[in-house]
Design a protein around this motif. Structure first.
Motif, PDB file in Angstrom:
ATOM      1  N   GLY A 110       3.111   5.883  -2.766  1.00 44.98           N
ATOM      2  CA  GLY A 110       4.540   6.530  -3.362  1.00 44.98           C
ATOM      3  C   GLY A 110       4.427   6.885  -4.569  1.00 44.98           C
ATOM      4  N   GLU A 111       3.613   6.010  -5.463  1.00 41.46           N
ATOM      5  CA  GLU A 111       3.679   6.379  -7.039  1.00 41.46           C
ATOM      6  C   GLU A 111       2.408   7.150  -7.345  1.00 41.46           C
ATOM      7  OE1 GLU A 111       5.542   5.137  -9.298  1.00 41.46           O
ATOM      8  OE2 GLU A 111       6.906   3.974  -7.941  1.00 41.46           O
ATOM      9  N   GLY A 112       1.780   7.718  -6.218  1.00 40.90           N
ATOM     10  CA  GLY A 112       0.775   9.034  -6.348  1.00 40.90           C
ATOM     11  C   GLY A 112      -0.675   8.312  -6.303  1.00 40.90           C
ATOM     12  N   ALA A 113      -0.709   6.927  -6.088  1.00 39.39           N
ATOM     13  CA  ALA A 113      -2.237   6.518  -5.672  1.00 39.39           C
ATOM     14  C   ALA A 113      -2.940   6.964  -4.739  1.00 39.39           C
ATOM     15  CB  ALA A 113      -2.132   5.022  -6.223  1.00 39.39           C
ATOM     16  N   LYS A 114      -4.082   6.827  -4.731  1.00 36.91           N
ATOM     17  CA  LYS A 114      -4.908   7.143  -3.428  1.00 36.91           C
ATOM     18  C   LYS A 114      -5.583   5.637  -2.792  1.00 36.91           C
ATOM     19  CE  LYS A 114      -7.870  10.572  -2.452  1.00 36.91           C
ATOM     20  NZ  LYS A 114      -8.935  11.354  -2.673  1.00 36.91           N
ATOM     21  N   VAL A 115      -5.174   5.459  -1.848  1.00 30.29           N
ATOM     22  CA  VAL A 115      -5.361   4.117  -1.178  1.00 30.29           C
ATOM     23  C   VAL A 115      -6.497   4.328  -0.331  1.00 30.29           C
ATOM     24  CG1 VAL A 115      -4.273   2.101   0.132  1.00 30.29           C
ATOM     25  CG2 VAL A 115      -2.810   3.619  -1.261  1.00 30.29           C
ATOM     26  N   HIS A 116      -7.313   3.214  -0.522  1.00 31.81           N
ATOM     27  CA  HIS A 116      -8.575   2.753   0.241  1.00 31.81           C
ATOM     28  C   HIS A 116      -8.525   1.522   0.798  1.00 31.81           C
ATOM     29  CE1 HIS A 116     -10.214   6.629  -1.394  1.00 31.81           C
ATOM     30  NE2 HIS A 116      -9.819   6.281  -2.629  1.00 31.81           N
ATOM     31  N   TRP A 117      -9.254   1.518   2.183  1.00 29.15           N
ATOM     32  CA  TRP A 117      -9.314   0.164   2.635  1.00 29.15           C
ATOM     33  C   TRP A 117     -10.411  -0.371   3.009  1.00 29.15           C
ATOM     34  CZ3 TRP A 117      -4.599  -2.089   3.394  1.00 29.15           C
ATOM     35  CH2 TRP A 117      -3.334  -1.529   3.416  1.00 29.15           C
ATOM     36  N   ILE A 118     -10.598  -1.561   2.846  1.00 30.51           N
ATOM     37  CA  ILE A 118     -11.851  -2.298   3.276  1.00 30.51           C
ATOM     38  C   ILE A 118     -11.245  -3.254   4.630  1.00 30.51           C
ATOM     39  CG2 ILE A 118     -13.750  -3.987   2.782  1.00 30.51           C
ATOM     40  CD1 ILE A 118     -13.984  -2.916   0.095  1.00 30.51           C
ATOM     41  N   GLU A 119     -11.588  -3.064   5.756  1.00 32.09           N
ATOM     42  CA  GLU A 119     -10.847  -3.902   6.930  1.00 32.09           C
ATOM     43  C   GLU A 119     -11.294  -5.424   6.663  1.00 32.09           C
ATOM     44  OE1 GLU A 119     -12.574  -1.744  10.332  1.00 32.09           O
ATOM     45  OE2 GLU A 119     -11.142  -0.100   9.977  1.00 32.09           O
TER      46      GLU A 119
ATOM     47  N   ALA B 273       0.982  -1.228   0.086  1.00 31.91           N
ATOM     48  CA  ALA B 273      -0.047  -0.040   0.041  1.00 31.91           C
ATOM     49  C   ALA B 273       0.858   1.379   0.066  1.00 31.91           C
ATOM     50  CB  ALA B 273      -0.971  -0.021   1.352  1.00 31.91           C
ATOM     51  N   GLU B 274       1.854   1.340   0.693  1.00 34.70           N
ATOM     52  CA  GLU B 274       2.742   2.477   0.847  1.00 34.70           C
ATOM     53  C   GLU B 274       3.514   2.516  -0.536  1.00 34.70           C
ATOM     54  OE1 GLU B 274       5.260   2.490   4.389  1.00 34.70           O
ATOM     55  OE2 GLU B 274       3.668   3.156   5.726  1.00 34.70           O
ATOM     56  N   ALA B 275       4.039   1.520  -1.054  1.00 30.31           N
ATOM     57  CA  ALA B 275       4.404   1.585  -2.462  1.00 30.31           C
ATOM     58  C   ALA B 275       3.505   2.426  -3.504  1.00 30.31           C
ATOM     59  CB  ALA B 275       4.950   0.204  -3.042  1.00 30.31           C
ATOM     60  N   ALA B 276       2.444   2.009  -3.389  1.00 35.13           N
ATOM     61  CA  ALA B 276       1.298   2.341  -4.127  1.00 35.13           C
ATOM     62  C   ALA B 276       1.006   3.943  -4.015  1.00 35.13           C
ATOM     63  CB  ALA B 276       0.009   1.770  -4.176  1.00 35.13           C
TER      64      ALA B 276
END
Length: 375
Positions: free
Chosen positions: A73-82, A68-71
């Motif tokens: 770092g590439e500029g992606a917005k990360v969303h989570w489904i727990e 997730a952090e690599a994504a």
């Protein structure tokens, strides 16, 4: 046992969706890492769906979080489904801690960074120096009270520390001084033989041992032996809150702990220096008799004509000053100990380094001073 973990990438309403399931544990870490490395993430929006995860440990959580952090770092917005409730607390704990940092690339140290570090170190040294001077002032005040009322001094403690710092140090100080005398005579005779002036080896040994080597080596040994002991003893009392207990009962730690140690070392070091001088001259004499082919009687007669009382006093005058410096630094660092036993070890090492440094600095000062006044 849960099935090996898996990850599937697809499309959703809000960009790319990565669905995780199965067991994300250490047992499957190698295969899972390979799957995540092969995963192609788009640099827009990514949803990490953990709802199908059955089992998870910290390794599995870290692998997902790293991806997730690599994504991100590439500029992606990360969303989570727990993930399910069974693994949710552990995942949140890892998420709050953050992923382990990647190995930082070595970067070139800029001049300004070096200058900032130098400034911080200078400021720290200045502050410590002022604190040490203030501690010396408190010690002078303490000795003033003791002179006014001698009963305040714990003479039993003074005698005990004289035994520990002086009498018990005789073997190591004597052995080192004897061997240094041997080395000085051997090296001096070897060099002076080229000029046919071997007889002046006696002069060199006498002046070197009495003016410099005897007191300097003795002070260094005492700094490493007694100075460190002062810091460790008082530091251990600080950790165990015994120093605070003294203050609560109305006793001054400067009178109970510091003054006896300082006074004892100021008495012991001149005596140790005298003993070191004798052993150094004895070692030099044995080597001179062996190499130069003179008798002990001739050695002592040449030595008597080569050195004077002033030569002996130059070394002896330094002893109380060096003793004050060593004891002052040892007790000062001991009273600065706080927190844990780790602090005791760190400040004990620091007291030895500072004590030896101050001894050498003041020895250089005395050498210039005595040379200037012709003493």
């Amino acid at each position: 046992m849960a099935d090996p973990g898996w990850v599937k990438a697809g499309s959703g309403d809000h960009g790319q969706v990565c669905q995780f399931g199965g067991g994300w544990t250490l047992a499957h870490a190698t295969a899972l890492n390979a799957e995540l490395s092969a995963l192609k993430l788009r640099p827009d929006a990514v949803t990490f769906d953990l709802s199908a995860v059955e089992v998870m440990d910290t390794v599995g959580a870290w692998l997902i979080l790293r991806t997730a952090e690599a994504a991100a770092g590439e500029g992606a917005k990360v969303h989570w489904i727990e993930p399910p409730e069974a693994v949710l607390p552990l995942f949140k704990r890892v998420l709050e801690a953050g992923a382990a940092p990647e190995a930082q690339r070595s970067r070139r140290v800029l001049f300004l960074d070096w200058l900032a570090d130098l400034g911080a170190a200078t400021e720290s040294v200045g502050k410590d120096s002022l604190d040490l001077i203030a501690f010396f002032g408190a010690l002078v005040e303490t000795f003033g009270r003791i002179i006014a009322r001698p009963r305040r001094l714990r003479w039993v403690s003074v005698v005990s520390h004289i035994e520990r710092t002086g009498l018990n140090a005789l073997p190591i100080v004597g052995m080192i001084s004897f061997l240094v005398g041997v080395v000085l005579a051997f090296q001096g005779a070897d060099q002076l033989r080229r000029f046919g002036a071997q007889v002046f080896t006696v002069n060199m040994v006498g002046i070197s041992v009495l003016r410099e080597m005897g007191i300097l080596l003795t002070a260094i040994v005492v700094a490493g032996r007694s100075g460190s002991a002062f810091t460790a003893e008082i530091g251990a009392m600080q950790v165990n809150e015994e120093v605070d207990a003294l203050r609560v009962t109305g006793l001054d730690p400067m009178e109970v702990l510091v003054a006896p140690r300082v006074l004892a070392l100021m008495i012991s070091l001149p005596l140790l220096t005298f003993f070191a001088d004798i052993m150094g001259l004895l070692g030099g004499g044995i080597m001179a008799v062996t190499l130069i082919d003179i008798s002990f009687g001739q050695y002592w007669r040449i030595l008597n004509s080569a050195v004077s009382l002033n030569t002996f006093l130059v070394g002896l005058v330094k002893a109380p000053v060096f003793a004050l410096l060593i004891a002052l630094v040892g007790c000062f660092e001991g009273l600065r100990v706080s927190g844990s036993a780790e602090s005791v070890g760190r400040l004990t090492t620091r007291s030895v380094v500072e004590g030896i440094f101050l001894v050498i600095v003041f020895d250089a000062f005395f050498s210039v001073l005595f040379s200037y006044i012709g003493f």
